[in-house]
Design an enzyme around this catalytic site. Structure first.
Site, short mmCIF file in Angstrom:
data_model
loop_
_atom_site.label_atom_id
_atom_site.label_comp_id
_atom_site.label_asym_id
_atom_site.label_seq_id
_atom_site.Cartn_x
_atom_site.Cartn_y
_atom_site.Cartn_z
N HIS A 144 -17.32 -37.33 2.67
CA HIS A 144 -18.68 -37.71 2.17
C HIS A 144 -18.63 -37.81 0.75
O HIS A 144 -18.60 -37.19 -0.12
CB HIS A 144 -19.75 -36.48 2.72
CG HIS A 144 -19.91 -36.55 4.16
ND1 HIS A 144 -20.64 -37.20 4.83
CD2 HIS A 144 -19.24 -35.72 5.11
CE1 HIS A 144 -20.71 -37.04 6.15
NE2 HIS A 144 -19.88 -36.07 6.42
N ASP A 157 -42.78 -29.96 -4.93
CA ASP A 157 -43.19 -31.22 -4.30
C ASP A 157 -44.61 -31.24 -4.18
O ASP A 157 -45.07 -32.35 -4.24
CB ASP A 157 -42.48 -30.94 -2.80
CG ASP A 157 -41.00 -30.55 -2.95
OD1 ASP A 157 -40.49 -30.98 -3.91
OD2 ASP A 157 -40.74 -29.88 -2.05
N CYS A 196 -17.39 -40.96 7.23
CA CYS A 196 -17.30 -40.17 8.12
C CYS A 196 -17.44 -40.74 9.57
O CYS A 196 -16.46 -41.47 10.15
CB CYS A 196 -18.23 -38.75 8.24
SG CYS A 196 -17.85 -37.32 8.82
N TYR A 197 -18.39 -40.36 10.49
CA TYR A 197 -18.39 -41.17 11.81
C TYR A 197 -18.46 -42.40 11.62
O TYR A 197 -17.69 -43.10 12.62
CB TYR A 197 -20.05 -40.64 12.16
CG TYR A 197 -20.19 -41.12 13.86
CD1 TYR A 197 -19.73 -40.42 15.02
CD2 TYR A 197 -20.85 -42.30 13.98
CE1 TYR A 197 -20.02 -41.20 16.17
CE2 TYR A 197 -20.97 -42.96 15.11
CZ TYR A 197 -20.55 -42.20 16.17
OH TYR A 197 -20.82 -42.86 17.48
N GLY A 220 -22.37 -39.21 11.40
CA GLY A 220 -23.40 -38.75 12.48
C GLY A 220 -22.72 -37.69 13.26
O GLY A 220 -21.26 -37.09 13.06
N LYS A 225 -35.55 -33.65 -3.72
CA LYS A 225 -36.04 -33.07 -4.91
C LYS A 225 -35.88 -33.62 -6.18
O LYS A 225 -36.65 -33.57 -7.13
CB LYS A 225 -35.40 -31.61 -4.83
CG LYS A 225 -36.07 -30.59 -5.45
CD LYS A 225 -37.39 -30.12 -5.23
CE LYS A 225 -37.12 -29.17 -4.09
NZ LYS A 225 -38.43 -28.72 -3.30
N GLU A 267 -21.40 -39.26 -0.71
CA GLU A 267 -22.74 -39.15 -1.04
C GLU A 267 -23.11 -37.68 -1.60
O GLU A 267 -24.37 -37.46 -1.88
CB GLU A 267 -23.71 -39.63 0.18
CG GLU A 267 -23.73 -38.91 1.39
CD GLU A 267 -22.72 -38.93 2.22
OE1 GLU A 267 -21.26 -39.36 2.05
OE2 GLU A 267 -22.63 -39.01 3.19
#
Ligand code: XMP
Length: 602
Positions: A165, A222, A78-79, A51, A368, A167
């Site tokens: 991170h 999309d 992280c946060y 965050g 995506k 992810e």
């Protein structure tokens, strides 16, 4: 059903963690950060996401400390890592410098998330605070040069924290680290795409009820996947497609989209030429956010006009959009998230319509990469699914507009300092600030700053390092580009005032078409995830015209991206082709990752 809970602290990446967990075949659910521990007691594990705040700030988001008493594994990212430390009795402080970009962690123990990770891993950092005191029971299992507690663990209580991170694709073994955590949690792999698509179809039926859908299509992946899914669920005659030619599309795009949609078997598609409306609405406008709102609103006006022309009763029709998750999160769509930019399908008028239940967006939770998998699963053509992404506002964002040169008052000092830095590091490059600003994303927040252009010769790894160092150390800068021409830069001028005019769009369309053709011919098209070509009102070395910026990137889901390293001989050829176009003053190449740059310039 086994589930991992993700507590959302407003960063860009809570949903990306959910995406990664789905890709591993496991269920997850995103919860508000304030969710009481009692509501989480049946989860297999809890992840505290990143965050934009600092845990020691007044009013910073926190979570119920009782989650640590549930006897469930917890992973802070992280946060979330800092919050875990803060709540368990450790200390977090501002580190003085902000660290964005790749880092090497040396691993002291292969446990928890770092199981099987060997002695060293490349990871990706984006933070300004750091842990200075560990809570009782926790130990450091990995550190980087700048961050002494990059990974921490309390194996006994199954609590883990990572400053980096895991992810994002910038951390090459990040998914494996997440899988390690899921293994610690003992969560079964019970999620599958087939069932999820069936669930999506049921949701569509529930939302649409007895209405029909008027779907805005762009020819991109999309909206095509959303259109196909809606037609398959509701029947062809209940879903109508509208392609709006904004005049801000690529060269010949309207015709190509019609051909490719017809070839793919789409029925009930209407094409409306609205370029005059868009140019009229954008006249004299320079601010990127203002442009985005105008473009989004104009789409709605055109849609209403077409409904009227076709004598369709608006009460019977919902508006369909191909919105995907990054559109929502970048538009500041969750409680603590900062607004990076307003995507065309998230302007205030649309938000109002969403509240009234007038909009259907079947893919709004997806990234995506997942949209492409759904598209393949429902049988869409590969060529449609693997087209490069193209933003709804099109060249409307890629033609930069400005009334005057935009440079910070301290630009001369900044430029001097950057050059001293390059000299001290023996980089063999010279730097200049460009007199325009563009949007970037740093520490989960929007930035609007100047790019630096470097000229001289250097291999890709040095350019990469230079770009990261400059954007980390000089706060006035959010992007670094390099000059494709080997000539020294002796003069940089602002060209303007410059607005959104058909002539400028046409010039960019030509440059963009040359780039696309070149990529297809040289076999680069599939190496690159997306290749924005941008026009900036800048003249270099007194050569008439404006400057074209090349921005090829590699990504998976657009939340993070690496700039693409094009073969230098090919790049020089492409540069020559572009310089031969009347109106092109210079060609620059963006060497900024996302973050700190965004993929688009605007
Ligand atoms: P940025 O520039 O934020 O872009 O790194 C991330 C991805 O989103 C696309 N993009 C948009 N797509 N409507 C869209 O449909 C928009 O308003 C919009 N703005 C950015 C961008 O092309 C990239 O793929």
């Amino acid at each position: 059903m086994d589930k991992i809970a993700i507590l959302d602290f407003g960063g860009q990446y809570a949903h990306l963690i959910a995406n990664r967990i789905r890709r591993l075949g496991v269920y997850s659910e995103i919860y508000d950060s304030t969710t009481p521990a009692s509501a989480l007691r049946f989860c297999k594990g809890i992840i505290l996401s990143g965050g934009p705040n600092s845990v020691y700030e007044k009013g910073a988001p926190t979570c119920d400390p009782d989650i640590f008493k549930l006897n469930i594994p917890v992973l802070g990212i992280c946060y979330g890592h800092q919050l875990l430390v803060h709540l368990l009795g450790g200390k977090v402080k501002s580190s003085g410098t902000k660290e964005y970009g790749h880092a090497q962690i040396s691993i002291s123990r292969n446990v928890g998330v770092l199981k099987f990770m060997g002695d060293e891993q490349t990871v990706w950092m984006s933070h300004g605070d750091e842990v200075t005191l560990l809570p009782p029971g926790m130990e450091i299992i990995g550190k980087t040069e700048d961050c002494s507690s990059a990974a921490i663990a309390d194996e006994h209580r199954r609590f883990f924290g990572v400053q980096f991170h895991i992810e994002v694709t910038h951390t090459p073994n990040g998914t494996k680290m997440l899988e390690n955590f899921i293994e610690v949690c003992g969560a079964e792999k019970e999620w599958n795409l087939k069932e999820y698509i069936e669930q999506l179809k049921m949701n569509i039926q529930k939302e649409v009820r007895n209405r029909k859908v008027f779907m805005l299509v762009s020819g991109g992946v999309d909206s095509s996947v959303a259109f196909a899914l809606l037609q398959k669920t509701l029947g062809v005659n209940n879903v109508y497609g509208l392609f709006v030619d904004t005049g801000l599309m690529r060269e010949n795009e309207a015709k190509e989209v019609r051909d490719s949609m017809e070839k793919a078997g789409f029925k009930n598609l209407h094409i409306e030429d609205a370029s005059k409306d868009f140019f009229a609405a954008l006249k004299g406008v320079v601010l990127p956010e203002k442009k985005r709102i105008i473009i989004g609103d104009t789409f709605l006006e055109v849609q209403k006009r077409v409904l009227k022309k076709m004598k369709l009763n608006p009460k019977d029709w919902m508006l369909g959009q191909g919105t995907i998750y990054p559109d929502t999160i970048e538009s500041g769509g969750t409680k603590h998230a900062a607004k990076i930019k307003t995507h065309h399908n998230r302007v205030p008028q649309i938000e109002e319509m969403i509240k009234k239940g007038l909009i259907i967006e079947p893919l709004k939770e997806f990234y995506k990469d997942e949209v492409r998998i759904v598209g393949e699963k429902i049988g869409l053509e590969k060529s449609l699914i693997w087209r490069h992404p193209f933003p709804g506002p099109g060249l409307g964002v890629r033609v930069l507009c400005a009334k005057k040169a935009e440079l910070p008052s301290t630009w001369k000092v900044t430029e001097k300092k950057i050059n001293e830095h390059l000299k001290a590091k023996k980089d063999g490059l010279k730097a200049h600030l460009l007199p325009v600003q563009s949007v970037g994303v740093q520490g989960d927040s929007r930035s609007y700053k100047n790019p630096v252009v470097v000229c001289g010769e250097a291999p890709w790894d040095r350019l990469n390092a230079v770009s990261t160092r400059i954007t980390n150390q000089f706060s006035a800068v959010n992007r670094v580009v390099f000059s494709v021409s080997p000539d020294e830069i002796s003069k940089i001028e602002f060209v303007g005032p410059s607005f959104m005019t058909p002539e400028r769009v046409k010039l960019l369309q030509r440059a963009d078409a040359i780039v696309k053709e070149f990529c297809v011919k040289k076999g680069l098209y599939n190496d690159v995830w997306q290749f924005p070509v941008i026009l900036i009102p800048v003249r270099i070395n007194s050569r008439a015209g404006e400057t074209v910026v090349l921005r090829p990137v590699c990504s998976e889901e657009a939340m993070t991206a690496n700039f693409y390293e094009m073969d230098f001989a090919l790049l020089r050829k492409l540069g020559d082709l572009l310089m031969a176009v009347k109106g092109v003053s210079a060609v620059l190449y963006d060497i900024t990752h996302k973050p700190p740059g965004t993929i688009e310039w605007e």
